[in-house]
Every structure is written in structure tokens, then in C-alpha cells.
Design a protein around this motif. Structure first.
Motif, PDB file in Angstrom:
ATOM      1  N   ALA A  25       0.852  -1.185   0.000  1.00 19.90           N
ATOM      2  CA  ALA A  25       0.000   0.000   0.000  1.00 19.90           C
ATOM      3  C   ALA A  25       0.886   1.233   0.000  1.00 19.90           C
ATOM      4  O   ALA A  25       2.112   1.141   0.165  1.00 19.90           O
ATOM      5  N   SER A  26       0.265   2.385  -0.191  1.00 20.60           N
ATOM      6  CA  SER A  26       0.991   3.657  -0.147  1.00 20.60           C
ATOM      7  C   SER A  26       0.462   4.510   0.988  1.00 20.60           C
ATOM      8  O   SER A  26      -0.746   4.552   1.232  1.00 20.60           O
ATOM      9  N   VAL A  27       1.371   5.179   1.669  1.00 25.53           N
ATOM     10  CA  VAL A  27       1.015   6.153   2.694  1.00 25.53           C
ATOM     11  C   VAL A  27       1.024   7.527   2.039  1.00 25.53           C
ATOM     12  O   VAL A  27       1.995   7.907   1.366  1.00 25.53           O
ATOM     13  N   GLY A  28      -0.058   8.249   2.220  1.00 23.33           N
ATOM     14  CA  GLY A  28      -0.223   9.520   1.523  1.00 23.33           C
ATOM     15  C   GLY A  28       0.874  10.527   1.785  1.00 23.33           C
ATOM     16  O   GLY A  28       1.379  11.165   0.859  1.00 23.33           O
ATOM     17  N   THR A  29       1.283  10.686   3.047  1.00 20.30           N
ATOM     18  CA  THR A  29       2.268  11.709   3.395  1.00 20.30           C
ATOM     19  C   THR A  29       3.132  11.269   4.558  1.00 20.30           C
ATOM     20  O   THR A  29       2.622  10.784   5.575  1.00 20.30           O
ATOM     21  N   GLN A  68      -6.712   5.342  -0.326  1.00 19.89           N
ATOM     22  CA  GLN A  68      -6.780   5.573  -1.769  1.00 19.89           C
ATOM     23  C   GLN A  68      -6.033   4.499  -2.557  1.00 19.89           C
ATOM     24  O   GLN A  68      -6.452   4.123  -3.653  1.00 19.89           O
ATOM     25  N   SER A  69      -4.925   4.000  -2.003  1.00 18.65           N
ATOM     26  CA  SER A  69      -4.133   3.018  -2.744  1.00 18.65           C
ATOM     27  C   SER A  69      -4.669   1.601  -2.600  1.00 18.65           C
ATOM     28  O   SER A  69      -4.189   0.683  -3.284  1.00 18.65           O
ATOM     29  N   GLY A  97     -10.206   1.648  -0.731  1.00 16.44           N
ATOM     30  CA  GLY A  97     -11.105   1.723   0.417  1.00 16.44           C
ATOM     31  C   GLY A  97     -10.920   0.635   1.443  1.00 16.44           C
ATOM     32  O   GLY A  97     -11.664   0.597   2.434  1.00 16.44           O
ATOM     33  N   VAL A  98      -9.951  -0.247   1.265  1.00 14.15           N
ATOM     34  CA  VAL A  98      -9.718  -1.335   2.224  1.00 14.15           C
ATOM     35  C   VAL A  98      -8.710  -0.872   3.275  1.00 14.15           C
ATOM     36  O   VAL A  98      -7.601  -0.434   2.942  1.00 14.15           O
ATOM     37  N   GLY A  99      -9.091  -0.964   4.546  1.00 10.74           N
ATOM     38  CA  GLY A  99      -8.201  -0.571   5.622  1.00 10.74           C
ATOM     39  C   GLY A  99      -6.974  -1.470   5.700  1.00 10.74           C
ATOM     40  O   GLY A  99      -7.008  -2.636   5.282  1.00 10.74           O
TER      41      GLY A  99
END
Length: 478
Positions: free
Chosen positions: A129-133, A185-186, A189-191
Motif C-alpha cells: 500500500a501507499s502512505v499519503g504523506t 486511496q491506494s 477503500g480497504v483498511g
């Protein structure tokens, strides 16, 4: 964007001593006086938080959808030692909030980080997954030396993340040790969960090739009226990392030294705000009015790519997004609301050298300019404007039943707004072609005032999923 117009011996000894004292007072400090220094410890978290705020994690405001329940210290997972920081990223429909983020803040007077060149930590995810910031320098105060990198990819094994300091000499007293923000977002919608460990500032000595930029590295031209101010945007610093990869981060204006080529036209302050101060002067060689100023910048002694040429004019325009006119400050061009309904992705991009806004999977999205989360942005006073200009390109087949609705919000808040609405039908749009619209503000049904406009919300309800926007500005047709 497309071009559009628009600082005795006892007695003698006593006198001499008094002279020294007087001179010393005039100078302010003796050469032997040591100025105050700050804690140089670069450690942030290594099994335990080090010198951080008592609550360790200070969340973003829950009123914006920030979830405060997903932060913990995990004593079962660690890269080194016995524990790590665990972040559970919520789903968009989580009743406690649809994203998670905040800062780690030094609890003292701040730290001297001038001896380091990067923030480093180890991270892994429960899934790819990607972390936004990720970043540092944000203290929920001045945020003077804030740095952020976006969309950092994680894997299911530990990976070292390196975020260089744009100019370490600036960080004499920094309180903002770390920042993160994450949504789904990446992952559609799945946590998911991710862990961070061994967080510290380091002196790596292997970071090189600094390449600062302003205006996204482009040489841009804009027009602005006398006594108006516009911010420089897209300020970045790029470095080459030890593994040979480049990393580009957004860097706060305070890292840069700004220069104007013509102070008779425009000045630029330490915050990167350009002010048109005068109409210019007559060039003695040509006899023509020189009403332009080129704004450039340096970071750590390296000249930044990109510039902004300001032309002083007299026009009745308020530009929200334009390459030709100087844009007013905005909070964002992609105001997402993670309430379980919004699907829109995207934001401002560069296409063939032009700045445009590109949205995909669109149902609704906002451009906000009301001071969200204490940004200091002022609402737009369009009292003297009569028209709205916007260019729209639908990047798919458009049907007559499709629509693109523009909602203008006065005194914008999420809970209490006065809105004016105007709908463009699909029959007025074209597939994969730009269409220009000049819309009278009087046509926005329900808009009762124009003196404190706070946001656009664009709505398609999915009838149009992929759309690009350009040249959004108010003007007076008279």
C-alpha cells in the motif's frame, strides 16, 4: 494551461572599566558569551518515544475526518528492539473518521538538527500500500520548515525510508519531529496496518545532487494588479539517495532565498508571497515601460529551476487556477471528504508543460479557499466580479444526459453554507475537447453574496467520471 488574454591610576582604571562596560553594552554580547543552543538529539522513537510531547501522537482535527483510534505502540512487532509504532488505517466509512494522521512534537524548546541531513525510519505494511504523506517540520504552529513526501510505497517487509533535509542549517530550533497522513486511496477503500520503527534524524553523508525548484520547475508568466499579492507554488527539493534513486519533497518557502529582478514592479517576502508594488519604469534605451519582474530563488546556494514573471497590469480578474493570471492562494484543488460517498481522485497536474486539474472516478470534489485546518487562506471577495470563466474537457464519451454542476459556496463551512448552483448539460460539452464557458454569477441560483466565497464544489454524480479543468477565474465583463 492554454494562453488566454487576460538590519590618577585608580581613577584611570575605573574609567577604563566603565568604558569596557559601555562598549560591551553597545555591542550587545561579549565575544565570550555563548548563545543559547538547543538539544541536538536526533532520536525520535527507538522502542520508546524520546523527548516527545507527553501524548506522543497529536492527531489532525477529528472534525476533518481524522481518526484518533488507530495509533498505538506494538510490543509484538519491531524492526529492532522490542516495539514499534503501529498505525491502523481506517476505511472511509469508519464512524471514528476516514483517515488517520498527525505529528510527533518535541516537548522542549525544540531541537538543533543542523548536524543531520535526513529523517530516517523503517516501515512495513500488512499489505502493499501507499502512505499519503510522511514528513517533518510541522508543529501545528508556524510550520516554518515543513517538509513532505507523498505516496510512499510500503511492502510487507521492513524498508528504510529516507527523507532528506532541504537545508539543515535552517533547523536550529525545530519542534516538528515527524508527520504522517494515511487513507485508503491506494487500497480502494480497504483498511490496512503499517508499522514504523527506529525513527531518527541521521547524518548519512550520502545524499547528493540537490535540485530545488519553484513553480514546479517551470518558467511561468502571470499578470497581477498593483497592490495584489500571490504566492509562489510547487516549491520542491530533489535529492539523489544512497540507493541511486531520486526523491522529491515539497519544501516550505522558508528554506528558499527569493530574488526579484525588478523591485520597481514586484517584491517577494520570505514566505514566497509576491506583491506587485508598482507599475514599473520607462526603459531609457527603448522608451518603453518595463512592467515585468522575474521572481527566482535559491536553496542552500543552489539556484532553483523555474521562475515566475509577473506583469503589472490593471485588470478586473481574480484567478483561482490559471497560468496567465496570478492565482490567489487556495487551500487545495482536491478537497476530498472521506465520508464513504466520495470516489473522486486526482488534482493539479502538468500536461504537456501546462498546468491543469485532472479528476478521475469523479462524483464530486472541491476547490477550497476558506482557511481549512488553520491554513490562513482568506475567502475570495468577488463583489466586483460579474462572471466566472472555466474550461472543461471531458476525457470520455459524453452523452446529452450527462451533466457537470458547479456549486459556489459563500462563507463556506461543511455544516452551514449558502450555495449558488449552475449546471452545464452534456450537450454543451465535447468528448476529449476543451470547451470554454463564461457564466454570469447572477446565474448561480441561490448565491446570495459574493464577498466571502469559500469553495467550489464540482458535481457529476458519476455521469462524467474523467474530466479536466483549466483557467478558472472570476472577471468583470464591464
Amino acid at each position: 494551461m492554454k494562453n488566454i488574454k487576460l538590519r590618577h591610576w585608580k581613577t584611570t582604571l575605573v574609567v577604563f572599566a566603565l568604558m569596557i562596560i559601555t562598549i560591551g553594552c553597545d555591542r550587545g554580547f561579549s565575544d565570550e558569551v555563548e548563545l543559547a543552543t538547543f538539544n541536538p538529539n536526533g532520536e525520535i522513537f527507538t522502542d520508546n518515544p524520546i523527548g516527545l510531547n507527553d501524548s506522543l501522537f497529536i492527531s489532525f482535527d477529528p472534525a476533518t475526518g481524522a481518526n484518533v483510534e488507530g495509533f498505538d505502540v506494538d510490543n509484538n512487532v519491531a524492526f529492532e528492539g522490542s516495539s514499534s509504532i503501529r498505525i491502523d488505517v481506517p476505511t472511509p466509512t469508519d464512524p471514528n473518521g476516514g483517515y488517520i494522521g498527525g505529528i510527533f512534537k518535541d516537548r522542549g524548546a525544540g531541537r538543533d538538527l543542523t548536524g543531520y541531513d535526513a529523517l530516517t525510519f523503517w516501515a512495513k505494511g500488512s499489505t502493499t500500500a501507499s502512505v499519503g504523506t510522511f514528513g517533518f517540520g510541522s508543529d501545528f504552529g508556524e510550520n516554518k520548515y515543513a517538509v513532505e513526501v507523498n505516496d510512499v510505497e510500503l511492502s510487507t517487509t521492513w524498508r528504510k525510508i529516507i527523507i532528506p533535509i532541504p537545508d539543515p542549517s535552517k533547523l536550529v530550533q525545530e519542534k516538528g519531529m515527524f508527520l504522517f497522513a494515511a487513507g485508503t486511496q491506494s487500497t480502494n477503500g480497504v483498511g490496512f496496518t503499517f508499522w514504523m520503527d527506529e525513527m531518527r534524524f541521521e547524518k548519512l553523508g550520502t545524499i547528493g545532487q540537490p535540485r530545488p525548484a519553484i513553480q514546479g520547475g517551470q518558467d511561468q508568466t502571470a499578470q497581477a494588479n498593483l497592490d495584489t499579492s500571490v504566492p509562489l507554488v510547487n516549491l520542491t527539493q530533489t535529492f539523489n539517495l544512497p540507493d541511486g534513486q531520486d526523491i522529491t519533497m515539497t519544501a516550505a518557502p522558508a528554506y528558499f532565498d527569493f530574488v526579484t529582478s525588478n523591485p520597481f514592479v514586484a517584491s517577494v517576502d520570505e514566505n514566497g508571497v509576491v506583491t506587485v508594488d508598482g507599475p514599473g519604469e520607462i526603459d531609457p534605451d527603448t522608451g518603453l515601460l518595463d512592467n515585468t519582474a522575474v521572481i527566482s530563488a535559491f536553496l542552500g546556494g543552489v539556484m532553483a529551476s523555474g521562475s515566475l514573471t509577473i506583469e503589472a497590469v490593471n485588470i478586473d480578474v481574480i484567478a483561482i487556477f490559471s497560468d496567465i493570471f496570478a492565482n490567489v492562494p487556495v487551500d487545495n484543488y482536491n478537497g476530498f471528504y472521506l465520508d464513504g460517498f466520495q470516489t473522486t481522485l486526482g488534482g493539479a497536474i502538468v500536461e504537456d508543460g501546462n498546468n491543469i486539474i485532472d479528476y478521475t472516478d469523479m462524483n464530486f470534489v472541491a476547490i477550497e479557499f476558506y482557511g481549512r485546518e488553520g491554513s490562513g487562506i482568506q475567502p475570495v471577495d468577488a463583489s466586483d466580479m460579474t462572471m466566472l470563466h472555466i474550461d472543461i474537457r471531458v476525457n470520455e464519451t459524453v452523452d446529452p444526459s450527462d451533466f457537470f454542476r458547479i456549486e459556489l459556496f459563500n462563507n463556506f463551512t461543511l455544516g452551514n453554507s449558502v450555495s449558488g448552483s449552475f449546471t452545464i448539460s452534456g450537450s454543451e460539452l465535447q468528448s476529449n475537447e476543451w470547451v470554454e464557458f463564461d457564466i454570469p454569477l447572477a446565474s448561480f441560483a441561490g448565491l446570495t453574496a459574493q464577498d466571502a466565497l469559500g469553495a467550489f464544489i464540482f458535481v457529476t454524480d458519476g455521469t462524467i467520471a474523467n474530466v479536466s479543468l483549466d483557467n478558472i477565474y472570476f472577471f468583470n465583463e464591464n
